[in-house]
Motif scaffolding. Structure first.
Motif, PDB file in Angstrom:
ATOM      1  N   TRP B 481       0.806  -1.233   0.000  1.00 37.14           N
ATOM      2  CA  TRP B 481       0.000   0.000   0.000  1.00 37.14           C
ATOM      3  C   TRP B 481       0.838   1.282   0.000  1.00 37.14           C
ATOM      4  N   GLY B 482       2.144   1.105   0.016  1.00 33.97           N
ATOM      5  CA  GLY B 482       2.967   2.316   0.058  1.00 33.97           C
ATOM      6  C   GLY B 482       3.158   2.747   1.499  1.00 33.97           C
ATOM      7  N   GLU B 483       2.084   3.258   2.099  1.00 31.15           N
ATOM      8  CA  GLU B 483       2.138   3.592   3.522  1.00 31.15           C
ATOM      9  C   GLU B 483       0.920   2.974   4.206  1.00 31.15           C
ATOM     10  N   THR B 484       1.054   2.781   5.488  1.00 32.94           N
ATOM     11  CA  THR B 484      -0.085   2.286   6.265  1.00 32.94           C
ATOM     12  C   THR B 484       0.022   2.905   7.659  1.00 32.94           C
ATOM     13  N   PRO B 485      -1.102   3.114   8.362  1.00 36.66           N
ATOM     14  CA  PRO B 485      -0.994   3.781   9.664  1.00 36.66           C
ATOM     15  C   PRO B 485      -0.359   2.906  10.732  1.00 36.66           C
ATOM     16  N   CYS B 486       0.454   3.519  11.545  1.00 35.34           N
ATOM     17  CA  CYS B 486       1.046   2.864  12.720  1.00 35.34           C
ATOM     18  C   CYS B 486       0.709   3.743  13.928  1.00 35.34           C
ATOM     19  N   ALA B 487       0.157   3.121  14.980  1.00 33.94           N
ATOM     20  CA  ALA B 487      -0.293   3.907  16.138  1.00 33.94           C
ATOM     21  C   ALA B 487       0.664   3.755  17.304  1.00 33.94           C
ATOM     22  N   PHE B 488       0.953   4.866  17.951  1.00 32.92           N
ATOM     23  CA  PHE B 488       1.715   4.859  19.199  1.00 32.92           C
ATOM     24  C   PHE B 488       0.772   5.309  20.302  1.00 32.92           C
ATOM     25  N   VAL B 489       0.682   4.485  21.352  1.00 31.70           N
ATOM     26  CA  VAL B 489      -0.392   4.680  22.328  1.00 31.70           C
ATOM     27  C   VAL B 489       0.161   4.675  23.743  1.00 31.70           C
ATOM     28  N   VAL B 490      -0.339   5.601  24.562  1.00 35.11           N
ATOM     29  CA  VAL B 490      -0.081   5.580  26.009  1.00 35.11           C
ATOM     30  C   VAL B 490      -1.394   5.189  26.681  1.00 35.11           C
ATOM     31  N   LEU B 491      -1.332   4.150  27.515  1.00 29.23           N
ATOM     32  CA  LEU B 491      -2.560   3.704  28.184  1.00 29.23           C
ATOM     33  C   LEU B 491      -2.732   4.417  29.520  1.00 29.23           C
ATOM     34  N   LYS B 492      -3.999   4.508  29.938  1.00 31.14           N
ATOM     35  CA  LYS B 492      -4.296   5.094  31.249  1.00 31.14           C
ATOM     36  C   LYS B 492      -3.883   4.139  32.345  1.00 31.14           C
ATOM     37  N   LYS B 493      -3.356   4.734  33.429  1.00 26.92           N
ATOM     38  CA  LYS B 493      -3.008   3.892  34.575  1.00 26.92           C
ATOM     39  C   LYS B 493      -4.222   3.689  35.462  1.00 26.92           C
ATOM     40  N   SER B 494      -5.111   4.663  35.438  1.00 26.07           N
ATOM     41  CA  SER B 494      -6.202   4.683  36.419  1.00 26.07           C
ATOM     42  C   SER B 494      -7.247   3.593  36.182  1.00 26.07           C
ATOM     43  N   GLU B 495      -7.294   3.068  34.960  1.00 27.26           N
ATOM     44  CA  GLU B 495      -8.347   2.089  34.705  1.00 27.26           C
ATOM     45  C   GLU B 495      -7.735   0.698  34.538  1.00 27.26           C
ATOM     46  N   GLU B 496      -7.183   0.240  35.654  1.00 24.85           N
ATOM     47  CA  GLU B 496      -6.390  -0.985  35.635  1.00 24.85           C
ATOM     48  C   GLU B 496      -7.215  -2.203  35.216  1.00 24.85           C
ATOM     49  N   GLU B 497      -8.482  -2.177  35.563  1.00 23.31           N
ATOM     50  CA  GLU B 497      -9.279  -3.392  35.302  1.00 23.31           C
ATOM     51  C   GLU B 497      -9.437  -3.667  33.810  1.00 23.31           C
ATOM     52  N   LEU B 498      -9.324  -2.602  33.007  1.00 23.14           N
ATOM     53  CA  LEU B 498      -9.440  -2.802  31.565  1.00 23.14           C
ATOM     54  C   LEU B 498      -8.103  -3.290  31.013  1.00 23.14           C
ATOM     55  N   VAL B 499      -8.150  -4.357  30.322  1.00 20.87           N
ATOM     56  CA  VAL B 499      -6.915  -4.867  29.724  1.00 20.87           C
ATOM     57  C   VAL B 499      -7.041  -4.767  28.219  1.00 20.87           C
ATOM     58  N   THR B 500      -5.993  -4.323  27.578  1.00 16.56           N
ATOM     59  CA  THR B 500      -6.032  -4.338  26.126  1.00 16.56           C
ATOM     60  C   THR B 500      -4.643  -4.685  25.604  1.00 16.56           C
ATOM     61  N   ASN B 501      -4.573  -5.059  24.373  1.00 14.56           N
ATOM     62  CA  ASN B 501      -3.284  -5.339  23.752  1.00 14.56           C
ATOM     63  C   ASN B 501      -3.361  -4.901  22.294  1.00 14.56           C
TER      64      ASN B 501
END
Lengths: 572, 572
Positions: B481-501
């Motif tokens: 595709w030439g280019e594709t989006p790449c995301a850089f993410v900072v997660l919240k510390k306060s919502e520990e119960e939510l897990v994501t990857n």
């Protein structure tokens, strides 16, 4: 630093014409004009103004040409505030209340190439044209009629009319892209004749730059928020509606136009369109007070009213506010391209007794951000008066929003601009909080036994009397004191049970002001003489006052006395 | 008309310095500055600025000289916004977050005669001076220290300090009468270095005229009413606090100054002084959200917040408003002397669902009245894009409020000003209602398979995820595709119960946006790299993204691809 040169992108002339293109792009579908059943959006207004400008260009209108218009507050007059200067020409809106002779004097002086005439003033204009000389060096202007929108016009008619020339106009891409042909912001945008009462009217030339700055200064000084619904109670020909013709476009507001001014129409439009703002001279308050409206002080959204001209007495302000208006008092001059002082309200004042609030509200206020400077100066020493609310001096101003000068009148121009300031001829004081209060026109001050008496101060007390509808105080010659106040009063009809007479009113004055300030004579009138803008003609009242007194002293001593007066005046 | 000439009274240079004398006369006893226990009135501020200007003159400061200052938001930095230009010199406020090396580059370029340094930055300045060359043709600037008000200074000390030179200053009557020595409104008032991330910073020279117009434009665009209590959460060195240094004086407001920026200080000052207004970059919202404040949406008088820089996602706006703030989104550039687009709210929008309101609020809005014109143009055809909210183009502006140019950089100046416009390098759309919305910096647009992807659009969706605190999306090379989006993410510390990857977030994106826009890679960071103004450094993230992918294609084909990308970009 010196090597940086300006270019097309960062050297754009300041002109309020840019407000129209901006409104057509940023507020395209919002209502620009309401006039009876006619409504336009900002997109439509722009789409009418550009062809009109193109038509003017095709009629050979060019830079610095004058285009005059005789019309009440109809959409055409509003549109011409943009279309005419778009071409580089100068708009000359003529006061519709003038007589044919005065208008002829103005046209002879302004020499317009085109004269637009609202149909209501067609016969007046025929009379004007008969009074105008006609020869090759000064031909009559081309007359273009402004018909009512709903009138059936004959499309095959060869006679030019306003809608016809809009239809004919073909704006070039250049005109549309640049929206205006103004290259120098100091070029004239408008020519406004002052309502001279003694001499021929003077033509005040204001610039694009001045109009731009004054419009922004008014928006900020009056705190005109976004999307005002602005009711045209002030004639647009009166100093371009104090520049609100342009500032309403800057705010993306709606212009509610009215052909005729009366309380019924005003109240109807306020209710119908949710009017938020209007400006008017204090004379309009008299209509509003007698319009039979009931108390509205419970309403949360009063109509914001900017008023100027003569100072409205506190008692009138109070009554007007009860009818659903919130009054801001300002001060301006045609020579200053509109309002230059605004009585900016301070929230702490809300805690003061109501009467004191109204007194604060009757002051003219602090200077517009558009002015470079303002001061009240002793006219002899040219020093600033102390900020004591007592010492009087002349109000002087300077700034890029002031007029360029009087047309073909270098003498009057240089008299107005002397010592680096515009000398307003208005006498005022500065209060310790920085607010300026006008005490009188220089020529209206009464000098009695060496004391300066502000005629406005005496009038204020008279207005407090429950029976007084209008009052004007002028100097009357007095053998001992030089001058003494003479009051001309119109009584209210509505409060028949109250009876008063000259003696009663004089006693009332003596109970409520220093004795030296009291009128020694009160004359009752049905109506006070006024000029076409509704200003009371004190010069006429002075003639009356002069005729009233018994001349006890011989002409010689009187002459000496006049000289004394003049001397004292120049000490103010 | 041509015979009318301007004179001293009606040809006053436009400069925001006039706001100070006006404030000292019209708002004399109102509070101008609050800083800890220190308070000044406008009268006092004027009485400090005039002697300071006089002292600068006696130190041989003259027209177009540069006076630099390294200081946080302390009163001295505010005062110098008036005192320095009063003398005809140019204020150069330096970003305190820069390192010694960058400051040395700036000083070498700006060549200030005097450098004012807040005591907190004394050791940094010593380091800076060690890095500066020293020879006769370019001597070191005279360094003047700004001590804390409550510090015990030795009056016999020969070392110059800020309070000392105020005490020494003896303003001449001429300086007091004219308040400024500006004779040409196009003269420079300020020199502001942009936070260049790749090249050396560029020195933006702004004029008195530009600063005056921008200040008025901001007052009108933001609807800053009379007497604001303005909290300095935005550094004054950041484009002169978006010109609010001057507009607060124009409004007779109060400047609440803070040395350090954190949520506790902000909330304390808001409560203590009844703050009504503040401006900030969106980074400050992160402080505010994590400051432990409870819901304030019941409050009737929220703090008016003007924000700019990168577009704050709707979800952030919503959360911030619940904490007692009312956000207006704007758009500006140092090159445009502050904000030039304001998201003017239309009351009809109050009836829309809350999420839609927040989307409208995240747009940059309509152009300032201070601009002459603004447009979004196809960069190849130079034609205006349709007002469809979809077609992207470059935002271009023109007006007298724009910078004069970049100091000693004619190449960059002429690149910025081409075709009669300032080319902002920002890519946006125009919505049918005339509001402009920025989609990306020109260089941040991701071109994937010929489709333009706005990195901001992808970020907006990421911010909607309950676990995401900060997100930045950049282009990552892709063999197909030439280019594709790449995301850089900072997660919240306060919502520990939510897990994501990574997989979870990518799935979330695929559920909430067109698939071609979805990031193919998500990288979790503790903190995103930012420049000294808090802007995320996408250039650094692009380096990371480039390093991440497996290079499947050979260099030759990649080169071809890059050219394609470039070609597509220039078509925007």
């Amino acid at each position: 630093m010196d090597k940086l040169a300006l270019c097309e992108a960062n050297n754009v002339p300041l002109t309020p014409i840019t407000f129209l293109k901006r409104a057509s792009e940023c507020y395209a579908n919002r209502t620009s004009i309401i006039y009876g059943k006619t409504r336009f959006t900002w997109h439509q207004t722009y789409d009418r103004c550009c062809p009109l400008a193109a038509s003017l260009l095709s009629l050979n209108i060019t830079r610095n040409d004058v285009v005059s218009i005789i019309a009440p507050n109809v959409p055409a007059l509003y549109e011409m505030h943009f279309s005419v200067p778009m071409t580089g020409a100068v708009l000359n809106p003529i006061n519709t209340r003038l007589d044919a002779k005065t208008i002829a004097i103005i046209l002879r002086h302004a020499q317009p190439k085109i004269l637009f005439v609202d149909h209501e003033f067609a016969s007046l204009t025929r009379e004007v044209l008969r009074l105008l000389p006609f020869h090759d060096s000064q031909p009559h202007p081309l007359v273009i009629l402004i018909n009512e929108f709903d009138s059936t016009t004959n499309p095959s008619s060869k006679k030019l009319d306003y809608e016809g020339i809009i239809q004919k106009g073909k704006p070039t891409p250049f005109l549309l892209a640049s929206t205006f042909l103004v290259r120098n912001e100091n070029d004239p945008i408008s020519l406004n004749y002052t309502s001279g009462t003694t001499a021929d009217p003077k033509g005040v030339v204001i610039s694009h730059r001045g109009a731009y700055l004054s419009a922004l200064g008014s928006i900020i000084g009056w705190q005109m928020g976004i999307f005002p619904i602005y009711l045209w109670t002030l004639p647009m020909f009166h100093c371009n509606g104090w520049t609100h013709t342009w500032s309403v476009a800057a705010r993306g507001g709606t212009n509610v136009c009215m052909r005729h001014l009366n309380a019924q129409e005003i109240y109807k439009n306020i209710e119908l369109h949710g009017v938020t703002h209007m400006s008017c001279v204090p004379t309009v308050f008299r209509f509003l007070l007698e319009g039979g409206r009931t108390d509205q002080s419970h309403k949360s959204q009063p109509v914001q009213v900017l008023t100027g001209g003569s100072s409205p007495p506190a008692i009138i302000l109070k009554k007007i506010e009860q009818l659903g208006f919130k009054v801001m008092h300002g001060y301006g001059l045609t020579e200053a391209t509109g309002p230059v002082l605004f009585c900016e309200w301070q929230d702490e004042w809300n805690r003061l007794p109501e009467n004191q609030q109204m007194q604060l509200k009757a002051r003219q206020g602090v200077r517009s951000i558009a002015l470079g400077d303002a001061d009240v100066k002793n006219t002899e020493t040219l020093e600033s008066v102390p900020r004591d609310g007592k010492t009087m001096g002349e109000i002087v101003i300077k700034g890029s929003n002031l007029m360029i000068g009087y047309l073909k009148n270098p003498k009057a121009t240089s008299e107005a601009f002397k010592d680096g300031w515009l000398n307003t001829g208005d006498i005022g004081v500065i209060h310790p909080d920085g607010h300026v209060e006008i005490k009188d026109r220089s020529k209206d001050i009464i000098i009695s036994g060496g004391e300066n008496i502000s005629s406005i101060e005496v009038e204020k007390v008279l207005y407090m009397h429950p029976k007084v509808l209008e009052a004007a105080v002028v100097a009357m010659p007095h053998p001992l004191w030089g001058e003494t106040p003479c009051a001309f009063v119109v009584l209210k009809k509505s409060e028949e049970e109250l009876v008063t007479n000259e003696g009663g009113l004089i006693k009332y004055c003596r109970d409520n002001m220093p004795h030296f300030m009291c009128p020694r004579k009160v004359v009752f009138f049905q109506d006070l003489p006024k000029n076409s803008n509704g200003k009371i003609l004190k010069s006429k009242l002075r003639d009356n006052a002069n005729a009233l007194v018994v001349k006890e002293d011989d002409p010689g001593s009187k002459k000496v006395h006049r000289e004394n007066v003049k001397h004292v005046r120049s000490k103010l």
